[in-house]
Design a protein around this motif. Structure first.
Motif, PDB file in Angstrom:
ATOM      1  N   VAL A 228      31.562  37.952  27.629  1.00  0.00           N
ATOM      2  CA  VAL A 228      32.071  36.764  28.320  1.00  0.00           C
ATOM      3  C   VAL A 228      33.041  36.007  27.417  1.00  0.00           C
ATOM      4  N   SER A 229      32.684  35.872  26.135  1.00  0.00           N
ATOM      5  CA  SER A 229      33.568  35.181  25.192  1.00  0.00           C
ATOM      6  C   SER A 229      34.904  35.908  25.069  1.00  0.00           C
ATOM      7  N   GLN A 230      34.852  37.225  25.062  1.00  0.00           N
ATOM      8  CA  GLN A 230      36.081  38.005  24.967  1.00  0.00           C
ATOM      9  C   GLN A 230      36.948  37.824  26.213  1.00  0.00           C
ATOM     10  N   ILE A 231      36.324  37.878  27.385  1.00  0.00           N
ATOM     11  CA  ILE A 231      37.065  37.717  28.639  1.00  0.00           C
ATOM     12  C   ILE A 231      37.686  36.328  28.710  1.00  0.00           C
ATOM     13  N   ARG A 232      36.905  35.313  28.341  1.00  0.00           N
ATOM     14  CA  ARG A 232      37.404  33.938  28.394  1.00  0.00           C
ATOM     15  C   ARG A 232      38.601  33.777  27.445  1.00  0.00           C
ATOM     16  N   GLN A 233      38.498  34.355  26.250  1.00  0.00           N
ATOM     17  CA  GLN A 233      39.588  34.274  25.283  1.00  0.00           C
ATOM     18  C   GLN A 233      40.832  34.970  25.817  1.00  0.00           C
ATOM     19  N   GLN A 234      40.642  36.133  26.430  1.00  0.00           N
ATOM     20  CA  GLN A 234      41.773  36.880  26.973  1.00  0.00           C
ATOM     21  C   GLN A 234      42.468  36.099  28.086  1.00  0.00           C
ATOM     22  N   LEU A 235      41.702  35.541  29.013  1.00  0.00           N
ATOM     23  CA  LEU A 235      42.285  34.789  30.123  1.00  0.00           C
ATOM     24  C   LEU A 235      43.040  33.565  29.627  1.00  0.00           C
TER      25      LEU A 235
ATOM     26  N   VAL B 264      40.201  30.243  34.109  1.00  0.00           N
ATOM     27  CA  VAL B 264      38.892  30.811  33.769  1.00  0.00           C
ATOM     28  C   VAL B 264      37.891  30.378  34.823  1.00  0.00           C
ATOM     29  N   GLY B 265      37.212  31.333  35.425  1.00  0.00           N
ATOM     30  CA  GLY B 265      36.263  31.027  36.487  1.00  0.00           C
ATOM     31  C   GLY B 265      34.975  30.439  35.955  1.00  0.00           C
ATOM     32  N   PRO B 266      34.026  30.156  36.832  1.00  0.00           N
ATOM     33  CA  PRO B 266      32.734  29.604  36.404  1.00  0.00           C
ATOM     34  C   PRO B 266      31.950  30.604  35.579  1.00  0.00           C
ATOM     35  N   ASP B 267      31.021  30.080  34.784  1.00  0.00           N
ATOM     36  CA  ASP B 267      30.229  30.942  33.911  1.00  0.00           C
ATOM     37  C   ASP B 267      29.476  32.018  34.683  1.00  0.00           C
ATOM     38  N   SER B 268      28.957  31.683  35.849  1.00  0.00           N
ATOM     39  CA  SER B 268      28.196  32.662  36.631  1.00  0.00           C
ATOM     40  C   SER B 268      29.062  33.859  37.007  1.00  0.00           C
ATOM     41  N   SER B 269      30.326  33.592  37.353  1.00  0.00           N
ATOM     42  CA  SER B 269      31.251  34.667  37.703  1.00  0.00           C
ATOM     43  C   SER B 269      31.587  35.522  36.496  1.00  0.00           C
ATOM     44  N   LEU B 270      31.808  34.863  35.360  1.00  0.00           N
ATOM     45  CA  LEU B 270      32.118  35.600  34.136  1.00  0.00           C
ATOM     46  C   LEU B 270      30.943  36.453  33.684  1.00  0.00           C
ATOM     47  N   LEU B 271      29.734  35.950  33.854  1.00  0.00           N
ATOM     48  CA  LEU B 271      28.552  36.722  33.480  1.00  0.00           C
ATOM     49  C   LEU B 271      28.447  37.994  34.312  1.00  0.00           C
ATOM     50  N   ARG B 272      28.666  37.873  35.636  1.00  0.00           N
ATOM     51  CA  ARG B 272      28.606  39.063  36.496  1.00  0.00           C
ATOM     52  C   ARG B 272      29.696  40.067  36.125  1.00  0.00           C
ATOM     53  N   GLU B 273      30.908  39.572  35.888  1.00  0.00           N
ATOM     54  CA  GLU B 273      32.021  40.455  35.541  1.00  0.00           C
ATOM     55  C   GLU B 273      31.748  41.175  34.217  1.00  0.00           C
ATOM     56  N   ALA B 274      31.251  40.421  33.231  1.00  0.00           N
ATOM     57  CA  ALA B 274      30.973  41.013  31.926  1.00  0.00           C
ATOM     58  C   ALA B 274      29.894  42.091  32.031  1.00  0.00           C
ATOM     59  N   LEU B 275      28.858  41.820  32.816  1.00  0.00           N
ATOM     60  CA  LEU B 275      27.771  42.788  32.975  1.00  0.00           C
ATOM     61  C   LEU B 275      28.278  44.069  33.629  1.00  0.00           C
ATOM     62  N   GLU B 276      29.074  43.930  34.682  1.00  0.00           N
ATOM     63  CA  GLU B 276      29.577  45.114  35.374  1.00  0.00           C
ATOM     64  C   GLU B 276      30.485  45.937  34.464  1.00  0.00           C
ATOM     65  N   ARG B 277      31.293  45.287  33.655  1.00  0.00           N
ATOM     66  CA  ARG B 277      32.150  46.014  32.719  1.00  0.00           C
ATOM     67  C   ARG B 277      31.313  46.797  31.710  1.00  0.00           C
ATOM     68  N   LEU B 278      30.272  46.172  31.215  1.00  0.00           N
ATOM     69  CA  LEU B 278      29.414  46.835  30.232  1.00  0.00           C
ATOM     70  C   LEU B 278      28.673  48.013  30.852  1.00  0.00           C
ATOM     71  N   ILE B 279      28.232  47.859  32.088  1.00  0.00           N
ATOM     72  CA  ILE B 279      27.565  48.978  32.776  1.00  0.00           C
ATOM     73  C   ILE B 279      28.527  50.154  32.911  1.00  0.00           C
ATOM     74  N   ASN B 280      29.740  49.872  33.335  1.00  0.00           N
ATOM     75  CA  ASN B 280      30.729  50.940  33.463  1.00  0.00           C
ATOM     76  C   ASN B 280      30.995  51.612  32.116  1.00  0.00           C
TER      77      ASN B 280
ATOM     78  N   ASP C 170      16.348  41.250  34.178  1.00  0.00           N
ATOM     79  CA  ASP C 170      16.564  39.804  34.278  1.00  0.00           C
ATOM     80  C   ASP C 170      18.051  39.490  34.233  1.00  0.00           C
ATOM     81  N   ALA C 171      18.451  38.510  35.047  1.00  0.00           N
ATOM     82  CA  ALA C 171      19.861  38.137  35.113  1.00  0.00           C
ATOM     83  C   ALA C 171      20.315  37.532  33.786  1.00  0.00           C
ATOM     84  N   PRO C 172      21.547  37.804  33.371  1.00  0.00           N
ATOM     85  CA  PRO C 172      22.058  37.197  32.136  1.00  0.00           C
ATOM     86  C   PRO C 172      22.304  35.708  32.321  1.00  0.00           C
TER      87      PRO C 172
END
Length: 424
Positions: A56-63, A70-86, A421-423
């Protein structure tokens, strides 16, 4: 990554659009807080809450660096998790298919971006994983992109009339019965009859070359009337109007100009298609952000280099040899003469706006941060084959992201993914 990879249209993309520069660890001042626990498992590989917050910190820095919201933290958490899963799914697929980067290769790549040999083990592992993902992508994605000749033809048709010149190369045979400027009406009539008699002989099967040598007053007489193969737009419009409907071997009617009476034969015709493009001679200095060099630090370093060069305190080529982290460093950052589509869009768009001799501000691309300088420009004609290759590369670039995303979805679909558990 080599210079050739930088220049080719088919370029690997980090998972779900993360650029290579954004995969670096956050800067030391970035703090990741929150409890650490497992939020997901991919083929027995855990993803922790700490991992997600780090991403999330990396995505926020990039944006932020790209000037995007930069979107809300909940959105960034979901995006970060999906990227890591991939990412985990792709790394597992790499292991299963024998795609790997050994430690010596990973360490060599790491030393190219940082002279610090005491880098943490985790940073070296991250570098190795990203090189593995790059190699995996290069092995699997390009072969999924199909481009038909019909697609290329369609793009070329759309370009006709602006960039593309589709005039044919033709060769004409020419016989001239010259009419002096002082000729009276009776003499003009006599010469017209002479031209008509010559035309009749040719229609009856006389050899054009022999008749031209015998009767023509034109400059091509000794060549049998042959004018040479040339683009059709280099012939007088009168000649083109008289021959445009002829087939090869066809003979025009007798036509009149200020010089006299002309008889023309279409000797040969060859389809030609050329495009005139602007080529740029360009050089750059490339810094690749990593865990020891943030993107902001790379931008600041290149801004400092730019000021030093402009003040006459440093030489661009020398700095490129000392600092640039690609193979062009040995030639002072010189990338040579390049046409449209040779570089990634974020680099090329900046390059095209520069005047000769001008340097850019530090420019971020998927490969890192560049200081760009344009050395010269020229207009160059390219062949039909080169036109088609250029169009093919452009179409391949446009289709790459879609092919990549579909491939990632397929790989992920074969992996076992368990959400816990949700991040937060």
């Amino acid at each position: 990554m080599s210079l050739s990879a930088f220049r080719l249209p088919l370029l690997w993309m980090a998972v779900l659009g993360v650029s290579a520069s954004s995969l670096a660890q956050p800067t030391p001042q970035t703090r990741v807080t929150g409890r650490n626990y497992i939020v997901a498992v991919v083929d027995a590989e855990p993803i922790t809450n700490h991992d997600v917050n780090l991403r999330v910190s990396q995505i926020r820095q990039q944006l932020t660096q790209q000037g995007r919201s930069v979107g809300p933290d909940s959105s960034l958490l979901r995006e970060a998790l999906e990227r890591l899963i991939n990412e985990k799914a792709l790394l597992q697929f790499a292991k299963e298919t024998g795609v790997d980067v050994d430690n010596s290769t990973g360490d060599l790549a790491a030393s190219a971006t940082s002279p610090d040999t005491t880098r943490p083990l985790g940073a070296r592992q991250e570098q190795r994983e990203q090189l593995t993902l790059q190699r995996l992508t290069e092995r699997n994605v390009p072969s999924r992109i199909k481009i038909s000749d019909a697609e290329i033809d369609q793009v070329i048709r759309e370009q006709q009339g602006s960039q593309v010149n589709t005039a044919s190369d033709i060769e004409l045979g020419h016989i001239l019965v010259a009419v002096p400027e002082t000729a009276n009406e009776e003499e003009v009539k006599r010469l017209q009859n002479k031209a008509q008699e010559i035309w009749t002989r040719l229609q009856q099967g006389a050899d054009f070359s022999a008749v031209a040598k015998e009767t023509s007053d034109g400059a091509e007489r000794d060549k049998g009337g042959l004018m040479g193969l040339r683009p059709s737009d280099r012939y007088p419009s009168l000649f083109m109007d008289a021959t445009q409907s002829l087939k090869v071997g066809g003979l025009s009617a007798v036509v009149r100009s200020g010089a006299g009476f002309h008889i023309l034969k279409l000797i040969s015709k060859r389809s030609s298609q050329t495009m005139t493009v602007t080529e740029t001679r360009v050089r750059h200095i490339l810094l690749r952000p990593n865990s020891q060099l943030s993107q902001n630090a790379a931008r600041a370093k290149l801004a400092e280099d730019r000021r030093a060069i402009e003040a006459g305190k440093a030489d661009f080529a020398q700095l490129a040899q000392e600092q640039s982290q690609d193979t062009s460093s040995t030639s002072g950052g010189d990338l040579g003469w390049v046409g449209p589509g040779m570089f990634v869009p974020e680099f090329e768009q900046v390059m095209n706006k520069l005047t000769i001799g001008q340097m850019s501000d530090p420019t971020v691309s998927r490969f890192g941060v560049h200081l760009i300088q344009v050395l010269a420009r020229r207009e160059a004609a390219i062949s039909e084959r080169e036109v088609r290759d250029m169009v093919r590369n452009s179409l391949r670039e446009k289709k790459f992201d879609e092919a990549y995303q579909l491939w990632v979805q397929e790989v992920r679909g074969r992996a076992y993914v368990e959400y816990r558990d949700a991040p937060q």
